[in-house]
Design a protein around this motif. Sequence first.
Motif, PDB file in Angstrom:
ATOM      1  N   ILE A 199      17.526  -0.281  -4.345  1.00 27.62           N
ATOM      2  CA  ILE A 199      16.969   0.859  -5.088  1.00 27.62           C
ATOM      3  C   ILE A 199      18.127   1.715  -5.621  1.00 27.62           C
ATOM      4  CG2 ILE A 199      15.639   3.004  -4.850  1.00 27.62           C
ATOM      5  CD1 ILE A 199      13.863   1.430  -2.798  1.00 27.62           C
ATOM      6  N   GLY A 200      19.131   1.898  -4.766  1.00 27.73           N
ATOM      7  CA  GLY A 200      20.298   2.696  -5.159  1.00 27.73           C
ATOM      8  C   GLY A 200      21.024   2.069  -6.340  1.00 27.73           C
ATOM      9  N   GLU A 201      21.187   0.756  -6.290  1.00 25.94           N
ATOM     10  CA  GLU A 201      21.868   0.030  -7.364  1.00 25.94           C
ATOM     11  C   GLU A 201      21.096   0.172  -8.684  1.00 25.94           C
ATOM     12  OE1 GLU A 201      24.714  -1.524  -7.156  1.00 25.94           O
ATOM     13  OE2 GLU A 201      24.758  -2.747  -8.986  1.00 25.94           O
ATOM     14  N   ALA A 202      19.771   0.026  -8.598  1.00 28.50           N
ATOM     15  CA  ALA A 202      18.930   0.141  -9.796  1.00 28.50           C
ATOM     16  C   ALA A 202      19.054   1.548 -10.376  1.00 28.50           C
ATOM     17  CB  ALA A 202      17.474  -0.166  -9.444  1.00 28.50           C
ATOM     18  N   ARG A 203      18.984   2.530  -9.496  1.00 29.66           N
ATOM     19  CA  ARG A 203      19.064   3.918  -9.942  1.00 29.66           C
ATOM     20  C   ARG A 203      20.425   4.189 -10.582  1.00 29.66           C
ATOM     21  NH1 ARG A 203      17.962   7.035  -5.159  1.00 29.66           N
ATOM     22  NH2 ARG A 203      15.788   6.375  -5.272  1.00 29.66           N
ATOM     23  N   GLY A 204      21.477   3.675  -9.931  1.00 36.38           N
ATOM     24  CA  GLY A 204      22.832   3.868 -10.445  1.00 36.38           C
ATOM     25  C   GLY A 204      23.002   3.336 -11.854  1.00 36.38           C
ATOM     26  N   LEU A 205      22.245   2.311 -12.189  1.00 31.35           N
ATOM     27  CA  LEU A 205      22.364   1.738 -13.528  1.00 31.35           C
ATOM     28  C   LEU A 205      21.221   2.212 -14.432  1.00 31.35           C
ATOM     29  CD1 LEU A 205      23.541  -1.817 -12.451  1.00 31.35           C
ATOM     30  CD2 LEU A 205      24.868  -0.226 -13.816  1.00 31.35           C
ATOM     31  N   GLY A 206      20.609   3.308 -14.023  1.00 32.40           N
ATOM     32  CA  GLY A 206      19.614   3.956 -14.881  1.00 32.40           C
ATOM     33  C   GLY A 206      18.269   3.243 -14.945  1.00 32.40           C
ATOM     34  N   ARG A 207      17.917   2.551 -13.864  1.00 32.97           N
ATOM     35  CA  ARG A 207      16.627   1.852 -13.857  1.00 32.97           C
ATOM     36  C   ARG A 207      15.791   2.249 -12.659  1.00 32.97           C
ATOM     37  NH1 ARG A 207      15.851  -2.798 -16.935  1.00 32.97           N
ATOM     38  NH2 ARG A 207      17.453  -2.969 -18.517  1.00 32.97           N
ATOM     39  N   LYS A 208      14.537   1.853 -12.694  1.00 27.06           N
ATOM     40  CA  LYS A 208      13.644   2.258 -11.607  1.00 27.06           C
ATOM     41  C   LYS A 208      12.899   1.055 -11.048  1.00 27.06           C
ATOM     42  CE  LYS A 208      10.535   6.053 -10.618  1.00 27.06           C
ATOM     43  NZ  LYS A 208       9.219   5.492 -10.434  1.00 27.06           N
ATOM     44  N   MET A 209      12.812   1.040  -9.726  1.00 28.38           N
ATOM     45  CA  MET A 209      12.115  -0.044  -9.022  1.00 28.38           C
ATOM     46  C   MET A 209      10.605   0.131  -9.187  1.00 28.38           C
ATOM     47  SD  MET A 209      13.398  -2.457  -7.033  1.00 28.38           S
ATOM     48  CE  MET A 209      14.781  -1.947  -6.051  1.00 28.38           C
ATOM     49  N   VAL A 210       9.942  -0.948  -9.569  1.00 28.29           N
ATOM     50  CA  VAL A 210       8.475  -0.900  -9.684  1.00 28.29           C
ATOM     51  C   VAL A 210       7.898  -1.403  -8.375  1.00 28.29           C
ATOM     52  CG1 VAL A 210       6.483  -1.876 -10.896  1.00 28.29           C
ATOM     53  CG2 VAL A 210       8.573  -1.350 -12.158  1.00 28.29           C
ATOM     54  N   ARG A 211       6.955  -0.651  -7.802  1.00 31.89           N
ATOM     55  CA  ARG A 211       6.400  -1.072  -6.513  1.00 31.89           C
ATOM     56  C   ARG A 211       5.039  -1.718  -6.689  1.00 31.89           C
ATOM     57  NH1 ARG A 211       9.330   1.504  -2.157  1.00 31.89           N
ATOM     58  NH2 ARG A 211      10.911   2.739  -3.156  1.00 31.89           N
ATOM     59  N   VAL A 212       4.936  -2.953  -6.262  1.00 33.86           N
ATOM     60  CA  VAL A 212       3.638  -3.642  -6.264  1.00 33.86           C
ATOM     61  C   VAL A 212       3.466  -4.353  -4.925  1.00 33.86           C
ATOM     62  CG1 VAL A 212       3.431  -3.995  -8.775  1.00 33.86           C
ATOM     63  CG2 VAL A 212       4.609  -5.679  -7.415  1.00 33.86           C
ATOM     64  N   GLN A 213       2.208  -4.396  -4.450  1.00 33.05           N
ATOM     65  CA  GLN A 213       1.937  -5.081  -3.178  1.00 33.05           C
ATOM     66  C   GLN A 213       1.463  -6.508  -3.404  1.00 33.05           C
ATOM     67  OE1 GLN A 213       0.935  -1.529  -3.009  1.00 33.05           O
ATOM     68  NE2 GLN A 213       2.957  -1.442  -2.048  1.00 33.05           N
ATOM     69  N   HIS A 214       0.895  -6.735  -4.601  1.00 36.19           N
ATOM     70  CA  HIS A 214       0.374  -8.063  -4.922  1.00 36.19           C
ATOM     71  C   HIS A 214       0.691  -8.333  -6.384  1.00 36.19           C
ATOM     72  CE1 HIS A 214      -2.389 -11.404  -5.537  1.00 36.19           C
ATOM     73  NE2 HIS A 214      -2.450 -11.513  -4.217  1.00 36.19           N
ATOM     74  N   ILE A 215       0.952  -9.594  -6.714  1.00 34.39           N
ATOM     75  CA  ILE A 215       1.364  -9.846  -8.105  1.00 34.39           C
ATOM     76  C   ILE A 215       0.261  -9.533  -9.123  1.00 34.39           C
ATOM     77  CG2 ILE A 215       3.187 -11.519  -7.521  1.00 34.39           C
ATOM     78  CD1 ILE A 215       1.295 -13.747  -8.421  1.00 34.39           C
ATOM     79  N   ARG A 216      -0.994  -9.451  -8.644  1.00 37.70           N
ATOM     80  CA  ARG A 216      -2.088  -9.036  -9.535  1.00 37.70           C
ATOM     81  C   ARG A 216      -1.775  -7.716 -10.236  1.00 37.70           C
ATOM     82  NH1 ARG A 216      -5.791 -10.605  -5.477  1.00 37.70           N
ATOM     83  NH2 ARG A 216      -5.473  -8.534  -4.595  1.00 37.70           N
ATOM     84  N   GLN A 217      -1.071  -6.844  -9.497  1.00 37.53           N
ATOM     85  CA  GLN A 217      -0.789  -5.509 -10.037  1.00 37.53           C
ATOM     86  C   GLN A 217       0.162  -5.549 -11.222  1.00 37.53           C
ATOM     87  OE1 GLN A 217       0.503  -3.946  -6.318  1.00 37.53           O
ATOM     88  NE2 GLN A 217      -1.535  -3.287  -5.705  1.00 37.53           N
ATOM     89  N   LEU A 218       0.787  -6.717 -11.485  1.00 38.89           N
ATOM     90  CA  LEU A 218       1.642  -6.819 -12.670  1.00 38.89           C
ATOM     91  C   LEU A 218       0.800  -6.623 -13.929  1.00 38.89           C
ATOM     92  CD1 LEU A 218       3.850  -9.954 -11.785  1.00 38.89           C
ATOM     93  CD2 LEU A 218       4.650  -7.599 -11.980  1.00 38.89           C
ATOM     94  N   LYS A 219      -0.481  -6.953 -13.836  1.00 40.35           N
ATOM     95  CA  LYS A 219      -1.368  -6.827 -15.004  1.00 40.35           C
ATOM     96  C   LYS A 219      -1.555  -5.388 -15.433  1.00 40.35           C
ATOM     97  CE  LYS A 219      -4.057 -10.976 -14.164  1.00 40.35           C
ATOM     98  NZ  LYS A 219      -5.388 -11.544 -14.010  1.00 40.35           N
ATOM     99  N   ARG A 220      -1.335  -4.483 -14.498  1.00 42.14           N
ATOM    100  CA  ARG A 220      -1.562  -3.061 -14.826  1.00 42.14           C
ATOM    101  C   ARG A 220      -0.307  -2.381 -15.364  1.00 42.14           C
ATOM    102  NH1 ARG A 220      -3.005  -0.774  -9.891  1.00 42.14           N
ATOM    103  NH2 ARG A 220      -4.064  -2.441  -8.795  1.00 42.14           N
ATOM    104  N   LEU A 221       0.785  -3.065 -15.360  1.00 40.09           N
ATOM    105  CA  LEU A 221       2.028  -2.414 -15.790  1.00 40.09           C
ATOM    106  C   LEU A 221       2.048  -2.188 -17.302  1.00 40.09           C
ATOM    107  CD1 LEU A 221       4.730  -4.248 -13.631  1.00 40.09           C
ATOM    108  CD2 LEU A 221       3.729  -2.005 -13.242  1.00 40.09           C
TER     109      LEU A 221
END
Length: 436
Positions: free
Chosen positions: A414-436
């Motif tokens: 998470i720190g690495e992503a933030r350091g490079l100006g990005r944000k971690m997307v949190r999903v519990q199941h891959i179904r939730q990719l449909k809502r992104l």
Amino acid sequence: MAKKRESVFVCSDCGNEFLKWQGQCFGCGQWNTLREVKTSQAVGGRKKRTVGVKREREVEVVNLGSTSGKMGKSSQIISSKLSEFDRVLGKGIIHGSVMLFSGEPGVGKSTLLTQLLGKIGGLYVTGEESVEQIRLRVRRLGVDERKIDILATNSIDEIEEVLERVKKVYKIAVVDSIQVMVSERATGVPGSVGQLRDGTFRLVELAKRLGVAIFIVGHVTKEGNIAGPKLLEHMVDTVLYFEGERHGDLRILRAIKNRFGATDEVGVFKMGEKGLRQVRSDEINLVSGTEASAGRAVTVTIEGSRPMMVEIQALVTESFASMPKRGFVGIDYNRGQMLVAIAQKSLGLPLYKCDVFVSVMGGVRVMDTGADLAVIGAMYSSYKGKALPAKSVLVGEVSLVGEVRKVRSMERRIGEARGLGRKMVRVQHIRQLKRL
Ligand code: TYD
Ligand code: MG
């Protein structure tokens, strides 16, 4: 008394031995990989060796608790003076150890080993290039010429002769490459199974006897009929693999096998005008741009103790072949197949009638299962023709039923992503990719 065998048949892929020729290797399942190798008795190898090497050695048993000088010496560690290199090896180069340094032609094996010798000094045995060519490279790299001695030869016998003659002088020797070396007592052309095996065996014996650490360069070729360094892996102490895309500048050094340390560390280098340069984690950015487009997903993997932001691209198109095509670059084929099946079931994508190609950018191989979610994300995005949210990062191992599991070192990622100006997307199941 049992009859002595004149030859055995060795698989050039996995090194398994058989008494008779057969079409398929029972060890690894490959076809047409068995090669005939004369045993050393048949070539008169044993006899010659004890005569050639003036050695009157008594058979000796050493108590592990005793502190003889020999033991102290063998536990000596030589620092390569390159922190990325030392880290991959564990602490450094172990006295008298043998390392197979493998990689595809042109990746930079000779360059890195020349730079290494420039730092610590040693013998460079070249069977592929002339002394002049090495001199030119050394000048170009700007390393200390006086630290490197060159022996231009294709002969293992000559290497043995030189190392024995000057045994106190070198702590390290590089043999570039094993594919062009010839051992007189073995049969076959350079690069054949018999030559590779005997050459490596003799170098291992020399290293242990004289206490000189030897790097054996081995090209990895994709052609099946040339014995690859795979065969040699069980003979040496450490197997290093140098990888990267020839056209890109990033190079990664990994230990695939290591008798003296862990195998999960990586060293990262960049190839430039003056050879290879060590790089810090935050300099590694394999993401081609920040703007989002379909078929791309970004993840943060942890290789060893280093977080790395990598881009994964997928291409999912309708297939017109009777068997849809699957291609994976930089991820394990079986893992890729499994992720395709999971995406089909859990996301309801008709991938059975699609060609699917997935590629990790920058020529790196991803071993970390934390990249699973990004692979599926990239496939989904390509199928839908819709980009994932800008500046998003996907991390997670995906189970067979599509659940997303946490992976190690989440905070660092998470720190690495933030350091490079990005944000971690949190999903519990891959179904939730449909809502992104
Ligand atoms: P090399 O070490 O000869 O590869 P290998 O021994 O693995 O076959 O390196 C080959 C490539 O590296 C070659 O295409 C040129 C490039 N290179 C640089 O970009 N910078 C340099 O300083 C050197 C010496 C090589
Ligand atoms: Mg080379």
